[in-house]
Design a protein around this motif. Structure first.
Motif, short mmCIF file in Angstrom:
data_model
loop_
_atom_site.label_atom_id
_atom_site.label_comp_id
_atom_site.label_asym_id
_atom_site.label_seq_id
_atom_site.Cartn_x
_atom_site.Cartn_y
_atom_site.Cartn_z
N LYS A 34 0.84 -1.36 -0.06
CA LYS A 34 -0.04 -0.07 -0.04
C LYS A 34 1.03 1.20 -0.08
O LYS A 34 0.65 2.21 -0.67
N TYR A 35 1.87 1.13 0.81
CA TYR A 35 2.89 2.34 0.92
C TYR A 35 3.56 2.52 -0.65
O TYR A 35 3.49 3.69 -1.06
N LEU A 36 4.14 1.58 -1.09
CA LEU A 36 4.57 1.78 -2.44
C LEU A 36 3.50 2.25 -3.38
O LEU A 36 3.80 3.24 -4.49
N GLU A 37 2.31 1.67 -3.47
CA GLU A 37 1.28 2.03 -4.29
C GLU A 37 1.01 3.70 -4.20
O GLU A 37 0.98 4.21 -5.32
N LEU A 38 0.87 4.10 -3.16
CA LEU A 38 0.70 5.46 -2.78
C LEU A 38 1.73 6.37 -3.26
O LEU A 38 1.60 7.37 -4.04
N LEU A 39 3.08 6.21 -3.15
CA LEU A 39 4.30 6.81 -3.40
C LEU A 39 4.16 6.72 -5.02
O LEU A 39 4.50 7.85 -5.66
N ASP A 80 18.67 1.00 -3.43
CA ASP A 80 18.83 1.33 -4.70
C ASP A 80 17.41 1.50 -5.40
O ASP A 80 17.24 2.30 -6.08
N ASP A 81 16.66 0.35 -5.16
CA ASP A 81 15.27 0.26 -5.60
C ASP A 81 14.23 1.38 -5.33
O ASP A 81 13.82 1.86 -6.14
N PHE A 82 14.57 1.82 -4.05
CA PHE A 82 13.65 2.92 -3.48
C PHE A 82 14.19 4.21 -4.15
O PHE A 82 13.48 5.24 -4.51
N ILE A 83 15.62 4.38 -4.20
CA ILE A 83 16.12 5.67 -5.07
C ILE A 83 15.55 5.73 -6.56
O ILE A 83 15.21 6.83 -6.95
N GLU A 84 15.49 4.60 -7.18
CA GLU A 84 14.86 4.55 -8.44
C GLU A 84 13.46 4.99 -8.34
O GLU A 84 13.16 5.78 -9.31
N LEU A 85 12.67 4.40 -7.40
CA LEU A 85 11.37 5.06 -7.28
C LEU A 85 11.48 6.57 -7.10
O LEU A 85 10.36 7.29 -7.79
N ARG A 129 8.66 13.29 -13.01
CA ARG A 129 7.11 13.89 -13.06
C ARG A 129 6.97 14.99 -12.20
O ARG A 129 5.96 15.48 -12.14
N ARG A 130 8.08 15.60 -11.60
CA ARG A 130 8.25 16.88 -11.01
C ARG A 130 7.62 16.61 -9.68
O ARG A 130 6.94 17.60 -9.12
N VAL A 131 7.35 15.57 -9.05
CA VAL A 131 7.04 15.30 -7.75
C VAL A 131 8.06 15.57 -6.77
O VAL A 131 9.14 15.10 -6.96
N LEU A 132 7.87 16.41 -5.85
CA LEU A 132 8.73 16.64 -4.80
C LEU A 132 8.62 16.31 -3.40
O LEU A 132 7.35 15.94 -3.11
N ILE A 133 9.49 15.51 -2.98
CA ILE A 133 9.35 14.73 -1.40
C ILE A 133 10.21 15.40 -0.43
O ILE A 133 11.24 15.90 -0.38
N VAL A 134 9.46 15.43 0.90
CA VAL A 134 10.31 15.81 2.24
C VAL A 134 10.44 14.32 2.96
O VAL A 134 9.36 13.62 3.16
N MET A 135 11.68 14.19 3.37
CA MET A 135 11.98 12.87 4.09
C MET A 135 12.59 13.53 5.37
O MET A 135 13.37 13.92 5.49
N ALA A 136 11.81 13.25 6.59
CA ALA A 136 12.10 13.90 7.79
C ALA A 136 12.30 12.68 8.80
O ALA A 136 11.50 11.84 9.05
N TRP A 137 13.39 12.77 9.81
CA TRP A 137 13.78 11.42 10.37
C TRP A 137 14.68 12.03 11.63
O TRP A 137 14.98 13.19 11.84
N GLY A 138 14.48 11.18 12.65
CA GLY A 138 15.61 11.31 13.88
C GLY A 138 14.82 11.30 15.13
O GLY A 138 14.03 12.28 15.40
N ILE A 139 15.06 10.32 15.92
CA ILE A 139 14.49 10.30 17.11
C ILE A 139 15.01 10.88 18.51
O ILE A 139 14.59 11.55 19.38
N GLU A 140 16.55 10.87 18.18
CA GLU A 140 17.50 11.60 19.21
C GLU A 140 17.13 13.14 19.20
O GLU A 140 17.06 13.79 18.46
N GLU A 189 4.58 8.75 9.66
CA GLU A 189 3.41 8.97 8.97
C GLU A 189 3.89 9.36 7.40
O GLU A 189 4.98 9.53 7.00
N VAL A 190 3.01 9.06 6.58
CA VAL A 190 3.22 9.28 5.07
C VAL A 190 2.11 9.96 4.51
O VAL A 190 0.92 9.79 4.77
N ILE A 191 2.17 11.42 3.88
CA ILE A 191 1.13 12.18 3.36
C ILE A 191 1.46 12.44 1.83
O ILE A 191 2.48 12.88 1.52
N VAL A 192 0.65 11.84 1.01
CA VAL A 192 0.61 11.89 -0.21
C VAL A 192 -0.31 12.90 -1.09
O VAL A 192 -1.51 12.59 -0.95
N ASP A 193 0.20 13.97 -1.61
CA ASP A 193 -0.68 14.91 -2.28
C ASP A 193 -1.70 15.60 -1.46
O ASP A 193 -2.65 16.04 -1.79
#
Length: 606
Positions: A342-347, A368-373, A380-391, A433-437
């Motif tokens: 479901k996660y990959l489908e949404l991305l 590598d597969d995820f980076i190719e995605l 397609r000019r989709v912009l992505i924010v990846m935020a992380w870090g529990i410390e 969390e993941v928010i798409v569009d």
């Protein structure tokens, strides 16, 4: 079990209702306003100020690094047809900043540091400034006086009890200013270790505290809300700031730590004193010894029923959810091996932007597969924010990992050459969390950037929803989490004068999170204080504008009218024009005019 005879302050009733609605087991024992101390001090600071070298400085450094034998100050003054006293003063200043060899004066020889400065055309001078700061004894943090928000509120501080004996704090600070945790050495360590670094009120990084003087102790108003979590049978403390209409999480952490604190300033059990004032009593140490188990469980069920009734009533009365049946709400429960598909489908379905929040990140998941995605999305000019870090404070290993991931992700670009992925090491968060569009939302226990979920499957679950009201609320929260880190990267860029690394990878986040207008406000504030930063900020605005151009070309729903209007105003106000970035020359005026045309074309298509 706990109880209190002190009632909830009427001015905190609405806040208490909001807190209790977050959990069916929350039962507020009491809530009351207190005055907290904050110490106003005058400090003498050693700061670094970044500035472009002027034309004469450039000639001096160039002469000292290229002419053999090295010229004297008098000889260079004669060649440049300038007053030798003026040239000597410039050389003295360069020597002071270790850009010319002190031992060789009056002959001009450029140091290795000077050669680097000559190449960058920017130097950092050490200056001494005096300013007032707020020293917060409760959190051991420092704040610029102008940063303390003070809107008027309908509460009289004189009618509110002081949480500490203020005269004791003043005496402590003035009698033993060099023998406490506020000594100059430890103060310097706190400045260095303070999250995001500490800056003077001119935006300069503080290097050292040279001197300090306690001026006075002021009062800040906080509401202490004491909650009994009936399900866990424990106390929770919430500290509400009426000036900002928000909860002070840092104060809450420190408040709990002070329970056993025995330092010089808080020499008695702090929490016990608050308990006494609020008449909070713990009824025994073991729930089963003091309360019949059946009675206890019945009480939990009664509270749950009462709160669920309120939720149903609110839903019934809400215009948003009128006539919507529970089974019609677009919410689905997904678990274990079904999560990743479901996660990959949404991305893959994304058309505008993606926001991913995760506690951790690793190379096995962002492979590598995820980076190719991600590259496919960028095309397609989709912009992505990846935020992380529990410390709360990033470890060296996490900083290294973030740098390595940044290098890989920096190669993912839109057809216009804009970095499509923003990687933010935000820290101190455990959300997944993941928010798409801004249309689709995944929320649960799955760490999206550190757990693949397609082998060695462990028990994980998420909720998938398409409810706009819920998604908008989640999106706004992500803006708050990321905006602070974007500010850090902007200040880092100003200090280093280059669009690369973390700064380059943060550009598209301003666009994804709809913060581009906030950025323009920050740029204007900086330029009002220091016009010399015009060129470096011009580069930054151009990069963000190019990211917005990518957004306009993919037919996104971004409203750019206000941004275009504000950029045009800044162009006129600060005479912003062309600038070189790498080997290319960019014209902000042309970019903004092109952006306006693309926006108009996009609107016509719609």
């Amino acid at each position: 079990m706990f109880q209190s005879s002190v009632k909830v302050d009427s001015k905190l009733e609405q806040v208490v209702r909001e807190v209790e609605n977050k959990s069916i087991g929350y039962n507020t024992l009491t809530a009351k306003y207190y005055n907290f101390p904050i110490v106003r001090e005058k400090v003498k600071l050693e700061v670094k100020r970044a500035k472009r070298i002027n034309l004469l400085e450039e000639h001096i450094l160039l002469a000292g690094s290229t002419i053999t034998p090295p010229p004297s100050i008098d000889e260079l003054s004669h060649v440049l047809a300038l007053d030798k006293v003026f040239v000597n003063n410039q050389c003295t200043n360069l020597v002071k900043n270790d850009l010319l060899c002190k031992e060789e004066i009056p002959f001009i020889i450029t140091t290795e540091k000077g050669k680097k400065i000559l190449k960058k055309k920017v130097r950092e001078d050490i200056e001494v400034v005096e300013q007032e700061i707020f020293n917060d004894p409760l959190t051991a943090k420092f704040r610029i006086v102008d940063d303390i928000v003070r809107p008027s509120i309908d509460i009289n501080n004189k009618e509110v009890k002081d949480i500490f004996a203020f005269n004791k704090i003043i005496k402590f600070l003035k009698d033993k200013p060099m023998q406490s945790k506020l000594t100059l050495n430890q103060m310097n360590n706190l400045f260095k270790n303070q999250e995001n670094s500490f800056f003077s009120n001119n935006g300069q990084r503080v290097q050292k505290v040279l001197d300090r003087e306690v001026l006075q102790v002021e009062k800040r108003l906080f509401g202490i809300i004491v909650i009994h979590d009936i399900v866990e049978d424990k106390l929770l403390f919430r500290l509400y700031n009426p000036l900002t209409n928000s909860f002070e999480l840092e104060y809450e952490d420190r408040f709990n730590q002070l329970n056993d604190d025995q330092d010089q300033l808080f020499d008695d059990s702090f929490i016990n004193k608050v308990f006494e004032d609020l008449s909070i009593v713990k009824l025994g140490t073991d729930r089963e010894e003091n309360v019949d188990k059946a009675e206890y469980e019945k009480r939990v069920q009664d509270i749950a029923k009462e709160k669920m009734g309120k939720i149903r009533e609110q839903a019934f009365n809400s215009n948003i959810e009128d006539d919507i049946q529970e089974d019609e709400l677009s919410i689905k429960y997904i678990s274990d091996a079904k999560i990743r598909p479901k996660y990959l489908e949404l991305l893959k379905s994304a058309t505008n932007d993606v926001v991913i929040l995760s506690g951790w990140i690793n190379k096995q998941t962002v492979d590598d597969d995820f980076i190719e995605l991600l590259k496919g999305l960028a095309k397609r000019r989709v912009l992505i924010v990846m935020a992380w870090g529990i410390e709360k404070r990033a470890s060296n290993s996490n900083l290294k990992l973030n740098r390595e991931m940044s290098r890989r992700l920096s190669k993912i670009k839109t057809p216009e050459g804009v970095n499509a992925v923003s990687l933010l090491l935000v820290g101190n968060q455990h959300k997944k969390e993941v928010i798409v569009d801004r249309k689709f939302h995944l929320l649960g226990s799955h760490n999206w950037l550190s757990y693949r979920g397609d082998y060695n499957i462990r028990g994980e679950s998420v909720l998938y929803n398409e409810i706009p009201r819920v998604i908008n609320k989640a999106f706004e929260e992500k803006k708050k989490i990321c905006s602070k880190k974007l500010d850090d990267y902007l200040f880092n860029y100003l200090r280093n004068d280059r669009i690369e690394g973390k700064t380059q990878l943060s550009i598209s986040a301003w666009v994804v999170l709809r913060l581009e207008n906030d950025l323009l406000n920050k740029v204007e504030d900086i330029l009002n204080r220091d016009i010399e930063k015009k060129e470096v900020l011009l580069k930054y605005i151009i990069k963000v504008s190019l990211a917005l151009e990518s957004r306009a070309l993919n037919g996104g729903d971004h409203q750019l009218k206000e941004y275009i209007k504000e950029v045009k105003r800044l162009i006129d106000k600060f005479k912003l024009g062309t600038v070189e970035i790498g080997e290319e020359v960019f014209d902000l005026v042309g970019i903004i005019e092109g952006l306006a045309i693309k926006m108009e074309e996009s609107n016509n298509v719609k």
